[in-house]
Every structure is written in structure tokens, then in C-alpha cells.
Design an enzyme around this catalytic site. Structure first.
Site, PDB file in Angstrom:
ATOM      1  N   LYS A  82       5.051  22.531 -15.007  1.00 20.67           N
ATOM      2  CA  LYS A  82       4.293  21.351 -14.607  1.00 20.67           C
ATOM      3  C   LYS A  82       4.008  21.364 -13.108  1.00 20.67           C
ATOM      4  CE  LYS A  82       3.624  16.467 -15.251  1.00 20.67           C
ATOM      5  NZ  LYS A  82       4.012  15.245 -15.984  1.00 20.67           N
TER       6      LYS A  82
ATOM      7  N   GLU B   8       8.012  17.677 -25.702  1.00 18.93           N
ATOM      8  CA  GLU B   8       7.325  17.963 -24.446  1.00 18.93           C
ATOM      9  C   GLU B   8       7.722  19.332 -23.901  1.00 18.93           C
ATOM     10  OE1 GLU B   8       4.959  16.372 -22.917  1.00 18.93           O
ATOM     11  OE2 GLU B   8       4.970  14.329 -23.707  1.00 18.93           O
TER      12      GLU B   8
ATOM     13  N   GLU C  82      -5.911  15.606 -11.735  1.00 18.36           N
ATOM     14  CA  GLU C  82      -6.418  15.865 -13.085  1.00 18.36           C
ATOM     15  C   GLU C  82      -7.947  15.965 -13.132  1.00 18.36           C
ATOM     16  OE1 GLU C  82      -4.338  14.462 -17.034  1.00 18.36           O
ATOM     17  OE2 GLU C  82      -5.981  13.105 -16.601  1.00 18.36           O
TER      18      GLU C  82
ATOM     19  N   HIS D 159       6.859   8.112 -28.017  1.00 18.34           N
ATOM     20  CA  HIS D 159       5.799   8.915 -27.404  1.00 18.34           C
ATOM     21  C   HIS D 159       5.946  10.393 -27.766  1.00 18.34           C
ATOM     22  CE1 HIS D 159       2.856  10.347 -24.522  1.00 18.34           C
ATOM     23  NE2 HIS D 159       3.780  11.116 -23.975  1.00 18.34           N
TER      24      HIS D 159
ATOM     25  N   HIS E 236      -1.792   9.739 -28.250  1.00 15.68           N
ATOM     26  CA  HIS E 236      -2.065   8.386 -27.761  1.00 15.68           C
ATOM     27  C   HIS E 236      -2.796   7.555 -28.821  1.00 15.68           C
ATOM     28  CE1 HIS E 236      -1.765   9.542 -23.201  1.00 15.68           C
ATOM     29  NE2 HIS E 236      -0.595   9.421 -23.777  1.00 15.68           N
TER      30      HIS E 236
ATOM     31  N   HIS F 259      -1.856  15.078 -26.583  1.00 18.60           N
ATOM     32  CA  HIS F 259      -1.806  13.692 -26.125  1.00 18.60           C
ATOM     33  C   HIS F 259      -3.007  12.855 -26.554  1.00 18.60           C
ATOM     34  CE1 HIS F 259       1.601  15.103 -23.879  1.00 18.60           C
ATOM     35  NE2 HIS F 259       1.789  13.928 -23.321  1.00 18.60           N
TER      36      HIS F 259
ATOM     37  N   ARG G 287       0.801  -1.225   0.000  1.00 16.69           N
ATOM     38  CA  ARG G 287       0.000   0.000   0.000  1.00 16.69           C
ATOM     39  C   ARG G 287       0.832   1.273   0.000  1.00 16.69           C
ATOM     40  NH1 ARG G 287      -3.240  -3.329   3.503  1.00 16.69           N
ATOM     41  NH2 ARG G 287      -5.144  -3.964   2.420  1.00 16.69           N
TER      42      ARG G 287
ATOM     43  N   ARG H 214      -5.182  20.505 -14.766  1.00 14.26           N
ATOM     44  CA  ARG H 214      -4.080  19.615 -15.130  1.00 14.26           C
ATOM     45  C   ARG H 214      -4.292  18.976 -16.503  1.00 14.26           C
ATOM     46  NH1 ARG H 214      -0.764  15.220 -11.431  1.00 14.26           N
ATOM     47  NH2 ARG H 214       0.504  14.403 -13.134  1.00 14.26           N
TER      48      ARG H 214
ATOM     49  N   ASN I  93      -2.246  17.634 -21.224  1.00 13.37           N
ATOM     50  CA  ASN I  93      -2.508  16.643 -22.266  1.00 13.37           C
ATOM     51  C   ASN I  93      -2.548  17.248 -23.665  1.00 13.37           C
ATOM     52  OD1 ASN I  93      -2.691  14.405 -20.541  1.00 13.37           O
ATOM     53  ND2 ASN I  93      -4.827  14.871 -20.060  1.00 13.37           N
TER      54      ASN I  93
ATOM     55  N   LYS J 207       1.815  10.777 -11.897  1.00  9.28           N
ATOM     56  CA  LYS J 207       0.977   9.889 -12.702  1.00  9.28           C
ATOM     57  C   LYS J 207       1.784   8.645 -13.044  1.00  9.28           C
ATOM     58  CE  LYS J 207      -1.709  11.590 -15.957  1.00  9.28           C
ATOM     59  NZ  LYS J 207      -2.231  12.429 -17.077  1.00  9.28           N
TER      60      LYS J 207
END
Length: 376
Positions: free
Chosen positions: A234, A192, A244, A273, A259, A255, A128, A248, A252, A150
Site C-alpha cells: 500500500k 484485505e 487516487e 466491510h 461497497h 470495493h 484546518r 491508487r 479498490n 483516506k
């Protein structure tokens, strides 16, 4: 102890009790042990890397840890997107358990975004939650994936669909490590960096038009400056919206398209990427211009900045193709926030003026992609 220059920049990510520092500068790996030691309760550190990065830097990290009286326990996974999977995640967790790791241990990610995402998710699940540290070795990871918490692995249905929000305790961005990075990987990270300028920093965009070549050529002063500006951008957004649920999502930019390109490519190494994001940002800006939201000249200016660096922005020239519009739209339907033929897109009203369009019409997007496939 090995001497090094002090970090050129320190960026603080403010998240209350989960706040942490990003240290940025050349030579930080040589003193990583000095930074990690205060986080350790037992004289050992678990390190996850990949076979390529480990060959370059595991010995250097081990020496630095030993100088801080810490023992390194290392596991290397195979390089590439294939390691960002449920199966490899299980192998990492089994390794940690078999080594007797506990919540009071530290797990270090030594590698690019794939290793960082895998390590962060493993750390979040391990009993955990165990402490983890990011030592990103790619430009893309230094300015993006190592910051903000993330973590994820991929599924057959899409990228990053199995994950959690779990913050590192420390990020050490040693810009000297980028000297072993292939040019293609370097350019993927540069995409980026450009993203942060396009979101909300037109002055940074102007700076990149003047200094972008110095960044991709690894001029250490320009590189450290660009990484620090990117990380501050960021950190500012993450501090406002850790999970998000709002602003936030601006991170993206490019993205959703990117993606989809990666999914249509089967997540193969023929399309990195950052390459997908560069093309995705170009698509987002051209779509914004098509919608009458921004000037076509500004979209072309952003595309020129990316192309000047050596990135490919046009669909029909993008490596790993072809990318038929119907395949891209189908992939976009897997967006985590999409519903009823509509998906959120990050669009722009100008350079540095990105905004969240919550319900873009995929039918219209499909028509736009058909047009883009014909663009010369």
C-alpha cells in the site's frame, strides 16, 4: 518504562514532507508514548476510541503515555458503522474545541477502521489540520485503512462520500492487540491481505496458500510478515498516487462491488466491510473471467483461498442478504467516478495482474450479478 520487543518491521510511506513510518510488531502499545512524544508540543494527547476498544486498551495506552510524561484526554464513541457519520463527527469536533485543542496538539485514533476514518477526518478539519496518529486495533485497519490518508464518514447515499486525504504522522500496528479480535473481524482483515496479493504480487498469493492459516490463527511471525508485506504494497502505491488520480485506484479491487453490497445491506453489522470486500473481489475476478480476461481456474483458485479461511464469497450465502442485482447496480451508480451508466471497475488478467477498467457497462454487470445469484 515498560519493556517490549522492538518493532519487527518498519515501513516508510514516502510522501515528501508528509512522509511517515508504520511500525509493526507485538507489544508496541506498551511503548506508544515513546513513539508519540516527539510529535507533541504540549504535555497532553487527545485520544478517540470506541466503547469496546477503550475498555480493552485505553488504560494500557494511558499508562504508556504517562511514562512519557503525557496526559491522556479520552473520548469514546459508540462501536459500529453508525459512528462513522456527520453527526458523530460534529460531536468529536465539539469535544476537541471544548477541550481547547489546537493545531499543535496530537489526536490519536485507538481503534479499527471506523475510529481511524472518523479521527483522521476530524483531525483534517480541526482548525484546518492537527497532527494525528493511528493505533489500529483490527487486522483490516492495520493492513489497509490506517495507511494512506483516506479519511471519511458515510452519507445516506453511500459509503465514504464525505471525506478528505489527510496523512497520519505515525502508525503503530501492534499485532498483539489482535488477540482480542473476534474471529469474524480477523477474517474480514484477512480479505484485505489477500487483496494485495491479487493486485500485483502472485508470489505473496502463493505464500498465503501455504501460510494463510497461520495468519488467521495469529501466529505472530506469520502475522507480522503478512501485515508488513501488505503495508509495503500500500505504501508503494500511495507514494506514487496519494490522491487516487491513477494507480491508487487498484487498491479498490473488490470495493466497487463490496461497497454496493454494504449499501444494499444498509451498512448494518450483519455484513462487515472485509466480508463485503471478499465477496466483491470474487465477483470482480469472476466477471474478469466472464469477459475473457483471465482463466476461470485462477478466479476459482482465489475464491478457494478466501473460502478456506472461512470467508463467504457467494452472493446467495452472504450474510445480511438478500442482495438483488438491481439494488446492487443502483448502489454502484453512486460511485464517485461513475457516469452515464458506466463505472470504473478493478478487474484482472490473472492472479496478481489487476488493472483499471475505466468504463464498465452497468447493464452488463447487472446481467452478471443475476447469474452469480444462481451460482451454486
Amino acid at each position: 518504562m515498560t519493556e517490549t520487543l522492538a518493532a519487527l518491521h518498519t515501513v516508510r510511506v514516502e510522501l515528501g514532507t508528509r512522509s511517515y513510518d508504520i511500525e509493526i510488531g507485538a507489544g508496541l502499545l506498551d511503548v506508544a508514548g515513546r513513539y508519540i512524544a516527539p510529535l507533541v508540543r504540549q504535555p497532553r494527547v487527545f485520544v478517540l476510541t470506541d466503547g469496546t476498544v477503550g475498555g480493552f486498551y485505553a488504560g494500557q495506552l494511558e499508562k504508556s503515555l504517562a511514562e512519557a510524561d503525557l496526559q491522556m484526554r479520552l473520548k469514546a464513541v459508540s462501536p459500529g458503522e453508525g459512528s462513522k457519520s456527520w453527526a458523530v463527527l460534529g460531536e468529536v469536533l465539539d469535544w476537541l474545541l471544548s477541550e481547547g485543542a489546537g493545531r499543535d496538539d496530537v489526536l490519536v485514533a485507538l481503534g479499527g477502521g471506523i475510529v481511524g476514518d472518523l479521527t483522521g477526518l476530524a483531525a483534517s478539519l480541526m482548525k484546518r489540520g492537527m497532527t494525528f496518529v493511528q493505533i489500529p486495533t483490527t487486522l483490516l485497519a492495520q493492513v489497509d485503512s490506517s495507511v494512506g490518508g483516506k479519511t471519511a464518514v458515510n452519507a445516506a447515499q453511500g459509503k465514504n462520500l464525505i471525506g478528505s486525504f489527510y496523512q497520519p504522522a505515525l502508525v503503530l500496528a501492534d499485532t498483539k492487540l489482535l488477540s482480542t479480535l473476534p474471529e469474524r473481524e480477523r477474517l474480514a482483515g484477512y480479505a484485505e491481505i489477500v487483496k494485495y496479493a491479487l493486485i500485483d504480487d502472485p508470489n505473496f498469493f502463493d505464500w498465503l496458500e501455504l501460510n494463510g492459516k497461520r495468519v488467521v490463527d495469529l501466529d505472530q511471525d506469520a502475522l507480522a510478515e503478512a501485515v508488513a508485506i501488505s503495508c509495503r504494497a500500500k505504501a508503494r502505491i500511495v507514494s506514487q498516487d496519494e490522491r487516487e488520480s491513477g494507480v491508487r485506484a487498484l487498491l479498490n479491487l473488490g470495493h466497487t462491488f463490496g461497497h454496493a453490497l454494504e449499501a444494499a445491506n444498509g451498512f448494518q453489522s450483519s455484513l462487515l466491510h472485509g466480508e463485503a470486500v471478499a465477496a466483491g473481489m470474487t465477483l470482480a475476478l469472476h466477471y474478469s473471467a466472464r469477459q475473457g480476461l483471465m482463466q476461470a481456474e485462477d478466479a476459482a483458485r482465489a475464491e478457494a483461498l478466501l473460502e478456506k479461511a472461512g470467508l463467504v464469497t457467494q452472493l446467495k450465502r452472504l450474510p445480511g442478504g438478500p442482495y438483488p442485482s438491481d439494488a446492487l447496480v443502483e448502489a454502484m451508480k453512486q460511485d464517485k467516478k461513475g457516469r452515464a451508466g458506466r463505472v470504473p471497475l478493478i478487474l484482472a488478467r490473472g492472479l496478481g495482474k489487476a488493472f483499471i477498467q475505466p468504463d464498465a457497462d452497468l447493464a452488463d454487470v447487472g446481467e452478471f450479478l443475476q447469474e452469480e445469484l444462481q451460482r451454486s
